[in-house]
Scaffold this motif. Structure first.
Motif, PDB file in Angstrom:
ATOM      1  N   GLN A 150       1.092  -0.953   0.100  1.00  0.00           N
ATOM      2  CA  GLN A 150       0.003  -0.079   0.045  1.00  0.00           C
ATOM      3  C   GLN A 150       0.747   1.329  -0.021  1.00  0.00           C
ATOM      4  OE1 GLN A 150      -1.789  -0.190   3.825  1.00  0.00           O
ATOM      5  NE2 GLN A 150      -3.665  -2.161   2.223  1.00  0.00           N
ATOM      6  N   PRO A 151       0.804   1.870  -1.116  1.00  0.00           N
ATOM      7  CA  PRO A 151       1.219   3.922  -0.597  1.00  0.00           C
ATOM      8  C   PRO A 151       1.041   4.086   0.636  1.00  0.00           C
ATOM      9  CG  PRO A 151      -0.514   4.027  -2.318  1.00  0.00           C
ATOM     10  CD  PRO A 151      -0.721   2.361  -1.923  1.00  0.00           C
ATOM     11  N   THR A 152       1.910   4.931   1.341  1.00  0.00           N
ATOM     12  CA  THR A 152       1.941   5.148   2.713  1.00  0.00           C
ATOM     13  C   THR A 152       1.935   6.725   2.153  1.00  0.00           C
ATOM     14  OG1 THR A 152       4.503   4.967   3.344  1.00  0.00           O
ATOM     15  CG2 THR A 152       3.093   3.705   3.599  1.00  0.00           C
ATOM     16  N   SER A 153       2.156   7.540   1.234  1.00  0.00           N
ATOM     17  CA  SER A 153       1.735   9.218   1.006  1.00  0.00           C
ATOM     18  C   SER A 153       0.874   9.384  -0.188  1.00  0.00           C
ATOM     19  CB  SER A 153       3.901  10.011   1.336  1.00  0.00           C
ATOM     20  OG  SER A 153       4.139   9.178   0.141  1.00  0.00           O
ATOM     21  N   TRP A 154       0.550  11.012  -0.224  1.00  0.00           N
ATOM     22  CA  TRP A 154       0.889  11.026  -1.734  1.00  0.00           C
ATOM     23  C   TRP A 154       1.386  10.894  -2.522  1.00  0.00           C
ATOM     24  CZ3 TRP A 154      -3.715  12.433  -3.524  1.00  0.00           C
ATOM     25  CH2 TRP A 154      -4.049  12.676  -5.041  1.00  0.00           C
ATOM     26  N   ASP A 155       3.066  11.422  -2.424  1.00  0.00           N
ATOM     27  CA  ASP A 155       3.390  11.263  -3.114  1.00  0.00           C
ATOM     28  C   ASP A 155       3.788   9.501  -3.842  1.00  0.00           C
ATOM     29  OD1 ASP A 155       4.164  13.736  -3.107  1.00  0.00           O
ATOM     30  OD2 ASP A 155       5.747  13.697  -2.053  1.00  0.00           O
ATOM     31  N   ALA A 156       4.033   8.712  -2.878  1.00  0.00           N
ATOM     32  CA  ALA A 156       4.260   6.943  -3.346  1.00  0.00           C
ATOM     33  C   ALA A 156       2.989   6.673  -4.347  1.00  0.00           C
ATOM     34  CB  ALA A 156       3.671   6.522  -1.795  1.00  0.00           C
ATOM     35  N   LEU A 157       2.007   7.124  -3.674  1.00  0.00           N
ATOM     36  CA  LEU A 157       0.277   7.567  -4.494  1.00  0.00           C
ATOM     37  C   LEU A 157       0.216   7.885  -5.893  1.00  0.00           C
ATOM     38  CD1 LEU A 157      -2.250   6.182  -4.768  1.00  0.00           C
ATOM     39  CD2 LEU A 157      -3.394   8.188  -4.080  1.00  0.00           C
ATOM     40  N   VAL A 158       1.104   8.550  -6.200  1.00  0.00           N
ATOM     41  CA  VAL A 158       1.774  10.084  -7.536  1.00  0.00           C
ATOM     42  C   VAL A 158       2.472   8.544  -7.806  1.00  0.00           C
ATOM     43  CG1 VAL A 158       2.330  11.359  -8.889  1.00  0.00           C
ATOM     44  CG2 VAL A 158       0.864  12.002  -6.581  1.00  0.00           C
ATOM     45  N   ALA A 159       3.642   7.867  -7.596  1.00  0.00           N
ATOM     46  CA  ALA A 159       4.722   7.429  -8.070  1.00  0.00           C
ATOM     47  C   ALA A 159       4.088   5.691  -8.675  1.00  0.00           C
ATOM     48  CB  ALA A 159       6.012   6.828  -7.044  1.00  0.00           C
ATOM     49  N   LEU A 160       3.213   5.852  -7.561  1.00  0.00           N
ATOM     50  CA  LEU A 160       2.799   3.956  -8.055  1.00  0.00           C
ATOM     51  C   LEU A 160       2.193   4.323  -9.090  1.00  0.00           C
ATOM     52  CD1 LEU A 160       1.896   1.121  -7.322  1.00  0.00           C
ATOM     53  CD2 LEU A 160       0.873   1.755  -6.306  1.00  0.00           C
ATOM     54  N   THR A 161       1.190   5.155  -9.464  1.00  0.00           N
ATOM     55  CA  THR A 161      -0.137   5.208 -10.793  1.00  0.00           C
ATOM     56  C   THR A 161       0.801   6.036 -11.701  1.00  0.00           C
ATOM     57  OG1 THR A 161      -1.956   5.912  -8.850  1.00  0.00           O
ATOM     58  CG2 THR A 161      -1.882   6.968 -11.112  1.00  0.00           C
ATOM     59  N   ARG A 162       1.942   6.040 -11.606  1.00  0.00           N
ATOM     60  CA  ARG A 162       2.562   6.058 -12.663  1.00  0.00           C
ATOM     61  C   ARG A 162       2.917   5.088 -13.114  1.00  0.00           C
ATOM     62  NH1 ARG A 162       4.974  11.379 -10.364  1.00  0.00           N
ATOM     63  NH2 ARG A 162       3.855  12.844 -11.628  1.00  0.00           N
ATOM     64  N   ARG A 163       3.558   4.335 -12.177  1.00  0.00           N
ATOM     65  CA  ARG A 163       4.147   3.196 -13.173  1.00  0.00           C
ATOM     66  C   ARG A 163       2.970   1.777 -13.090  1.00  0.00           C
ATOM     67  NH1 ARG A 163       5.099  -1.226  -9.728  1.00  0.00           N
ATOM     68  NH2 ARG A 163       4.785  -0.358  -7.892  1.00  0.00           N
ATOM     69  N   LEU A 164       1.969   2.318 -12.934  1.00  0.00           N
ATOM     70  CA  LEU A 164       0.666   1.268 -13.031  1.00  0.00           C
ATOM     71  C   LEU A 164       0.525   1.775 -14.262  1.00  0.00           C
ATOM     72  CD1 LEU A 164      -0.722   0.053  -9.669  1.00  0.00           C
ATOM     73  CD2 LEU A 164       1.609  -1.345 -10.887  1.00  0.00           C
ATOM     74  N   GLY A 165       0.133   3.457 -14.624  1.00  0.00           N
ATOM     75  CA  GLY A 165      -0.630   3.027 -15.835  1.00  0.00           C
ATOM     76  C   GLY A 165       0.048   3.137 -17.127  1.00  0.00           C
ATOM     77  N   ALA A 166       1.731   2.842 -16.797  1.00  0.00           N
ATOM     78  CA  ALA A 166       1.978   2.556 -18.007  1.00  0.00           C
ATOM     79  C   ALA A 166       2.033   1.894 -17.996  1.00  0.00           C
ATOM     80  CB  ALA A 166       3.377   3.136 -17.522  1.00  0.00           C
ATOM     81  N   LEU A 167       2.096   0.907 -17.659  1.00  0.00           N
ATOM     82  CA  LEU A 167       1.542  -1.235 -17.434  1.00  0.00           C
ATOM     83  C   LEU A 167       0.777  -0.922 -18.576  1.00  0.00           C
ATOM     84  CD1 LEU A 167       3.143  -2.545 -14.574  1.00  0.00           C
ATOM     85  CD2 LEU A 167       4.364  -2.724 -16.758  1.00  0.00           C
ATOM     86  N   ALA A 168      -0.773  -0.386 -17.586  1.00  0.00           N
ATOM     87  CA  ALA A 168      -1.781  -0.687 -18.341  1.00  0.00           C
ATOM     88  C   ALA A 168      -2.092  -0.457 -19.783  1.00  0.00           C
ATOM     89  CB  ALA A 168      -3.005  -0.347 -17.355  1.00  0.00           C
ATOM     90  N   ARG A 169      -1.219   0.350 -20.261  1.00  0.00           N
ATOM     91  CA  ARG A 169      -1.071   1.662 -21.395  1.00  0.00           C
ATOM     92  C   ARG A 169      -0.566   0.213 -22.185  1.00  0.00           C
ATOM     93  NH1 ARG A 169       0.987   5.974 -19.232  1.00  0.00           N
ATOM     94  NH2 ARG A 169       3.044   5.790 -19.981  1.00  0.00           N
ATOM     95  N   ARG A 170       0.490  -0.459 -22.139  1.00  0.00           N
ATOM     96  CA  ARG A 170       1.071  -1.449 -23.196  1.00  0.00           C
ATOM     97  C   ARG A 170      -0.267  -2.774 -22.851  1.00  0.00           C
ATOM     98  NH1 ARG A 170       5.971   0.380 -20.171  1.00  0.00           N
ATOM     99  NH2 ARG A 170       5.528  -1.862 -19.367  1.00  0.00           N
ATOM    100  N   GLY A 171      -0.883  -2.687 -22.068  1.00  0.00           N
ATOM    101  CA  GLY A 171      -2.345  -3.622 -21.726  1.00  0.00           C
ATOM    102  C   GLY A 171      -1.168  -4.903 -20.813  1.00  0.00           C
ATOM    103  N   ALA A 172      -0.199  -4.434 -20.192  1.00  0.00           N
ATOM    104  CA  ALA A 172       0.438  -5.408 -19.163  1.00  0.00           C
ATOM    105  C   ALA A 172      -0.032  -5.515 -17.649  1.00  0.00           C
ATOM    106  CB  ALA A 172       1.671  -4.681 -19.230  1.00  0.00           C
ATOM    107  N   GLY A 173      -1.308  -5.270 -17.161  1.00  0.00           N
ATOM    108  CA  GLY A 173      -2.206  -4.855 -16.569  1.00  0.00           C
ATOM    109  C   GLY A 173      -3.317  -4.086 -15.955  1.00  0.00           C
ATOM    110  N   PRO A 174      -4.258  -4.373 -14.896  1.00  0.00           N
ATOM    111  CA  PRO A 174      -5.404  -3.417 -15.357  1.00  0.00           C
ATOM    112  C   PRO A 174      -4.881  -1.519 -14.791  1.00  0.00           C
ATOM    113  CG  PRO A 174      -4.787  -4.168 -12.956  1.00  0.00           C
ATOM    114  CD  PRO A 174      -3.649  -4.952 -13.751  1.00  0.00           C
ATOM    115  N   ALA A 175      -5.841  -0.684 -15.066  1.00  0.00           N
ATOM    116  CA  ALA A 175      -5.751   0.890 -14.462  1.00  0.00           C
ATOM    117  C   ALA A 175      -5.825   0.876 -13.046  1.00  0.00           C
ATOM    118  CB  ALA A 175      -6.772   1.167 -14.656  1.00  0.00           C
TER     119      ALA A 175
END
Length: 425
Positions: A150-175
């Protein structure tokens, strides 16, 4: 109620008919029942009926639907106001009290709520309502198998969303995120959690109608939201699809179809999970991430009981509802969070809500839902206030509009809406 604020003839006829039917039903048994209009439906309505079934006098419960304000205004004009109403907006309580629609109420000696909540229901030095149900509105939900860390701060949530969002754009994972942006109140809940975390004094000033909707605190809050919401791949189908997604569907995307990993919303999300989850895995929640080192602010909502001026038996029922044992049937059934701090935590059958109740009694900074405190024309429920303004802002930042321009546009709209509603500068 029409968008212009006028009650339609059809609404008046429905309300008058409901009032007449209630009177006939209450008198048929030889004693008049106390009629209660509530915001709840479905399982919550059934649970509340279980609660009042233990009251020593007859109680008739009527669900007022999605817009209890329109329902109650129509009933008042028709001369068929219920004895008691349970609503979620303390701003309506003080407004109705100023119109002399309500009578003062008294809680039982077993009633106490967190500091600040009781003051929201005071007018002219008298209490015109009591809290009967609470909502913890600072939670993010996910399945442990989908999000092991789990992300423990706002900055961690933003960083996690960027990383997972990049995977989602490539079809490599959920949004990474699901969001029910078709429901404007979901977006205001995001706004409130960030604002209370960044600038709690500004939050309180806006709630008291003397804050600045174009001030630094509001701009910083919108900047922070734009930072997250504008991430490419953050939402399933993008921002346009999110604006067509209602709250319940956003939960389904996480716990059923698993096309998204996280969804933010209150403790009542557990009820949606119970209806729609697939498989045996139980979703868990974590506190809305803070920008600082602490746990962040805690946003709470709630439902309040009021008594109408010509009620018979309503004051006694409301006092009874504040007894520590009144809501025990709902506590045992689960799905209920009490604002009453005199209720032993051990009365909670649900360990999740027991923990949430403990948090509400803790040292965290607690703020009541901002949009529920705003004047009625500013709430957005009529399509002209803060809800659609936040939807416009969400559309801008997810559609490539520069954050500074989107913020300027939103703060200008918020300030104008506040002036129109006499709710701010």
């Amino acid at each position: 109620m029409t968008p212009g604020g006028r009650v339609t003839r059809r609404a008046l006829l429905r309300a008058a008919a409901a009032g007449t039917a209630a009177t006939v039903a209450g008198c048929a048994g030889g004693s008049r029942s106390v009629q209660v209009a509530v915001v709840w439906s479905g399982g919550e309505l059934d649970r509340f009926r279980d609660v009042v079934a233990t009251y020593p006098h007859p109680v008739r419960v009527v669900s007022a639907g999605n817009d209890i304000d329109a329902f109650l205004r129509a009933r008042h004009l028709a001369g068929t106001s219920p004895d008691v109403a349970i609503m979620s907006r303390p701003g309506l309580v003080t407004e109705y009290a100023a119109r002399e629609w309500l009578r003062p109420v008294r809680p039982s000696t077993e009633y106490a709520v967190p500091i600040g909540l009781g003051d929201l229901l005071m007018a002219r030095g008298q209490r015109f309502g009591v809290w009967v149900k609470a909502a913890h509105k600072s939670l993010v939900w996910h399945l442990p198998s989908m999000l092991p860390e789990q992300p423990t701060s706002w900055d961690a949530l933003v960083a996690l969303t960027r990383r997972l969002g990049a995977l989602a754009r490539r079809g490599a994972g959920p949004a990474p995120l699901a969001i029910g942006a078709a429901d404007g109140w979901v977006l205001t809940d995001w706004f409130e959690n960030v604002l209370a975390d960044l600038a709690p004094a500004a939050y309180d000033a806006l709630a008291a109608s003397d804050g600045d909707w174009q001030g630094r605190a509001v701009r910083d809050t919108l900047d922070r939201l734009a930072e997250l919401w504008s991430i490419d791949g953050a939402f399933l189908g993008g921002g346009r699809r999110a604006l067509l997604t209602q709250y319940e569907e956003s939960v389904i995307q996480v716990v059923n179809s698993r096309r998204a990993m996280m969804v933010f919303e209150a403790d009542f999300t557990a009820e949606v999970v119970g209806r729609f989850r697939s498989g045996a895995e139980t979703p868990v929640s974590f506190r809305f991430p803070s920008a600082g080192a602490g746990g962040g602010a805690l946003i709470v909502g709630g439902d309040v009981a009021v008594v109408f001026a010509d009620a018979r038996g309503g004051v006694e029922l409301v006092e009874w509802l504040t007894r520590a044992d009144a809501f025990r049937p709902w506590l045992r059934a689960g799905g209920y969070l009490s604002p009453n701090t005199t209720i032993p935590l051990t009365d909670y059958a649900d360990p999740v809500r027991r923990q949430l109740a403990r948090e509400m009694r803790g040292p965290d900074t607690l703020h009541f839902d901002l949009s529920d405190q705003l004047p009625a024309p500013f709430t957005g429920s009529d399509g002209i206030g803060i809800w659609p303004i936040m939807q416009d802002f969400f559309a801008d930042v997810t559609d490539g509009v520069r954050a500074d321009e989107a913020v300027r546009r939103a703060t200008r709209q918020l300030a104008a809406a506040a002036r129109d509603a006499d709710g701010g500068r």
